[in-house]
Design a protein around this motif. Structure first.
Motif, PDB file in Angstrom:
ATOM      1  N   PHE A 264       1.002  -1.139  -0.094  1.00  0.00           N
ATOM      2  CA  PHE A 264      -0.258   0.148  -0.299  1.00  0.00           C
ATOM      3  C   PHE A 264       0.947   0.775   0.065  1.00  0.00           C
ATOM      4  O   PHE A 264       1.903   0.839   0.630  1.00  0.00           O
ATOM      5  N   LEU A 265       0.480   2.183  -0.250  1.00  0.00           N
ATOM      6  CA  LEU A 265       1.221   3.428  -0.837  1.00  0.00           C
ATOM      7  C   LEU A 265      -0.184   4.464  -0.532  1.00  0.00           C
ATOM      8  O   LEU A 265      -1.188   5.166  -1.063  1.00  0.00           O
ATOM      9  N   LEU A 266       0.758   5.733  -0.132  1.00  0.00           N
ATOM     10  CA  LEU A 266       0.431   6.836   0.179  1.00  0.00           C
ATOM     11  C   LEU A 266       0.144   7.836  -1.497  1.00  0.00           C
ATOM     12  O   LEU A 266       0.864   7.684  -2.048  1.00  0.00           O
ATOM     13  N   THR A 267      -0.761   8.408  -1.655  1.00  0.00           N
ATOM     14  CA  THR A 267      -1.071   8.977  -3.175  1.00  0.00           C
ATOM     15  C   THR A 267      -0.668  10.481  -3.033  1.00  0.00           C
ATOM     16  O   THR A 267      -0.715  10.730  -1.989  1.00  0.00           O
ATOM     17  N   SER A 268      -0.529  10.539  -4.384  1.00  0.00           N
ATOM     18  CA  SER A 268      -0.090  12.335  -4.011  1.00  0.00           C
ATOM     19  C   SER A 268      -0.947  13.268  -3.276  1.00  0.00           C
ATOM     20  O   SER A 268      -1.014  14.592  -2.965  1.00  0.00           O
ATOM     21  N   LYS A 269      -2.581  13.058  -3.107  1.00  0.00           N
ATOM     22  CA  LYS A 269      -3.271  12.989  -2.334  1.00  0.00           C
ATOM     23  C   LYS A 269      -2.902  13.599  -1.160  1.00  0.00           C
ATOM     24  O   LYS A 269      -3.802  15.352  -0.437  1.00  0.00           O
ATOM     25  N   ILE A 270      -1.944  12.853  -0.677  1.00  0.00           N
ATOM     26  CA  ILE A 270      -1.437  13.564   1.006  1.00  0.00           C
ATOM     27  C   ILE A 270      -1.087  14.473   1.063  1.00  0.00           C
ATOM     28  O   ILE A 270      -0.999  15.873   1.564  1.00  0.00           O
ATOM     29  N   THR A 271       0.058  14.432  -0.358  1.00  0.00           N
ATOM     30  CA  THR A 271       0.937  16.141  -0.843  1.00  0.00           C
ATOM     31  C   THR A 271       0.004  16.844  -0.213  1.00  0.00           C
ATOM     32  O   THR A 271       0.271  18.464   0.223  1.00  0.00           O
ATOM     33  N   GLU A 272      -1.658  17.056  -1.456  1.00  0.00           N
ATOM     34  CA  GLU A 272      -2.373  18.062  -1.554  1.00  0.00           C
ATOM     35  C   GLU A 272      -2.907  18.482  -0.109  1.00  0.00           C
ATOM     36  O   GLU A 272      -3.157  19.793   0.290  1.00  0.00           O
ATOM     37  N   LEU A 273      -3.098  17.377   0.938  1.00  0.00           N
ATOM     38  CA  LEU A 273      -3.525  18.174   2.564  1.00  0.00           C
ATOM     39  C   LEU A 273      -2.588  18.615   2.742  1.00  0.00           C
ATOM     40  O   LEU A 273      -2.630  19.442   3.771  1.00  0.00           O
ATOM     41  N   SER A 274      -0.751  17.928   2.441  1.00  0.00           N
ATOM     42  CA  SER A 274      -0.079  18.655   3.595  1.00  0.00           C
ATOM     43  C   SER A 274       0.251  20.103   2.653  1.00  0.00           C
ATOM     44  O   SER A 274       1.080  21.277   3.746  1.00  0.00           O
ATOM     45  N   SER A 275      -0.619  20.196   2.023  1.00  0.00           N
ATOM     46  CA  SER A 275       0.609  21.415   1.532  1.00  0.00           C
ATOM     47  C   SER A 275      -0.459  23.306   2.830  1.00  0.00           C
ATOM     48  O   SER A 275       0.210  24.037   1.822  1.00  0.00           O
ATOM     49  N   ALA A 276      -1.146  22.604   2.996  1.00  0.00           N
ATOM     50  CA  ALA A 276      -2.101  23.224   3.844  1.00  0.00           C
ATOM     51  C   ALA A 276      -0.793  23.665   5.157  1.00  0.00           C
ATOM     52  O   ALA A 276      -1.069  24.768   5.547  1.00  0.00           O
ATOM     53  N   VAL A 277       0.414  23.151   5.933  1.00  0.00           N
ATOM     54  CA  VAL A 277       0.734  23.113   6.585  1.00  0.00           C
ATOM     55  C   VAL A 277       1.917  24.244   5.963  1.00  0.00           C
ATOM     56  O   VAL A 277       2.504  23.690   5.231  1.00  0.00           O
ATOM     57  N   PRO A 278       1.795  25.348   7.718  1.00  0.00           N
ATOM     58  CA  PRO A 278       3.300  26.655   6.974  1.00  0.00           C
ATOM     59  C   PRO A 278       4.822  25.725   7.040  1.00  0.00           C
ATOM     60  O   PRO A 278       4.759  24.921   7.625  1.00  0.00           O
ATOM     61  N   LEU A 279       5.023  26.306   5.979  1.00  0.00           N
ATOM     62  CA  LEU A 279       6.654  25.715   6.034  1.00  0.00           C
ATOM     63  C   LEU A 279       7.778  25.675   7.193  1.00  0.00           C
ATOM     64  O   LEU A 279       6.992  27.165   7.634  1.00  0.00           O
ATOM     65  N   GLU A 280       8.323  25.681   8.032  1.00  0.00           N
ATOM     66  CA  GLU A 280       8.876  26.525   8.720  1.00  0.00           C
ATOM     67  C   GLU A 280      10.350  27.101   8.745  1.00  0.00           C
ATOM     68  O   GLU A 280      11.421  27.612   9.369  1.00  0.00           O
TER      69      GLU A 280
END
Length: 267
Positions: free
Chosen positions: A70-86
């Motif tokens: 099982f692999l995570l899809t790019s949709k996870i990346t889309e969700l994580s784009s809302a996390v502020p960068l450090e």
């Protein structure tokens, strides 16, 4: 007749939401791809429950299955784009020209990474069309002990070394560095020369070089690295360029008017 435990000692039932989060966190421990057995072990849930949660994640397009893994899809990346960068916008503005110059001279994927717990995270990347597939594989967290940027970050914090060794280097990734002595030797060289290499230790067929970017103190802000396939990229040939780029980035971040992360603002 058995006496029930006090109310405060009872373990509250795990809701479906908590179970889904446990499975997603298990993916993080498996570097984004895992078998059902691996997810079950890391999530701490019954196999039937994990299978049911995986079914839900697949129906939502967050997980896919390839060759019984099982692999995570790019949709996870889309969700994580809302996390502020450090890193701040001003830091990014100082770094981008340096990354762009390095890309122009290497024509391979160039990235800036920071440490997040016991993983590295890419927060800025430049690459060409021929590196699209590689960039997609680098979206998730990177292990510290077998990637070039990860080794730089690990070398700067000796307290992390026993933590990784306690987790078991063999269990972390299928990397070539699987012993504490081998890793310690590599970190000693990185501290001495300010350069780290990944010679297909993490992704077979790919290699990389990284160097540290320093703030006041000195405090390690992050790493600049270049990664590419072994048939195009020779690490030793570009090591000096990567190290020079990191030195330029360090000077840029120390220039007047710039405040690096963690530094108090002038009054």
């Amino acid at each position: 007749m058995a006496v029930p435990p006090p109310q405060e000692a009872r373990t509250p039932p795990r809701t479906a939401a908590v179970k889904v989060l446990s499975v997603l966190q298990a993916f993080g421990l498996c570097e984004g791809a895992a078998s059902l057995a691996e997810l079950t072990r890391h999530a701490g849930l019954p196999k039937s429950t994990v299978h049911r949660m995986i079914g839900f994640l697949r129906s939502e397009g967050l997980v896919e299955m390839t060759e019984n893994r099982f692999l995570l899809t790019s949709k996870i990346t889309e969700l994580s784009s809302a996390v502020p960068l450090e890193i701040s916008d001003r830091t990014r503005e100082r770094l981008l020209p340096v990354l762009a110059d390095l890309y122009e001279t290497t024509r391979e994927a160039v990235q800036f990474s920071i440490r997040c717990g016991t993983r590295a995270r890419v927060v800025e990347r430049l690459h060409g069309r021929r590196s699209n597939d590689l960039a997609a594989r680098l979206r998730g967290p990177l292990p510290l002990h077998c990637t070039a940027p990860g080794k730089v970050l690990l070398a700067s914090d000796p307290e992390l070394f026993p933590v990784l060794c306690a987790e078991g280097l063999r269990a972390l990734t299928p990397a070539s560095i699987t012993t504490a002595d081998g890793l310690q030797s590599a970190l000693t060289g990185i501290r001495r020369y300010g350069i780290a290499f990944d010679r297909s230790e993490w992704l077979p067929g790919f290699t990389g070089v990284a160097a540290p970017v320093w703030g006041p103190g000195p405090t390690l802000i992050g790493t600049i690295s270049v990664i590419g396939p072994v048939h195009r990229l020779t690490p030793d040939a570009i090591a000096r360029r990567v190290h020079h780029a990191a030195e330029i980035a360090t000077r840029e971040l120390h220039s007047p008017g710039h405040r690096v992360p963690g530094e108090p603002a002038a009054r």
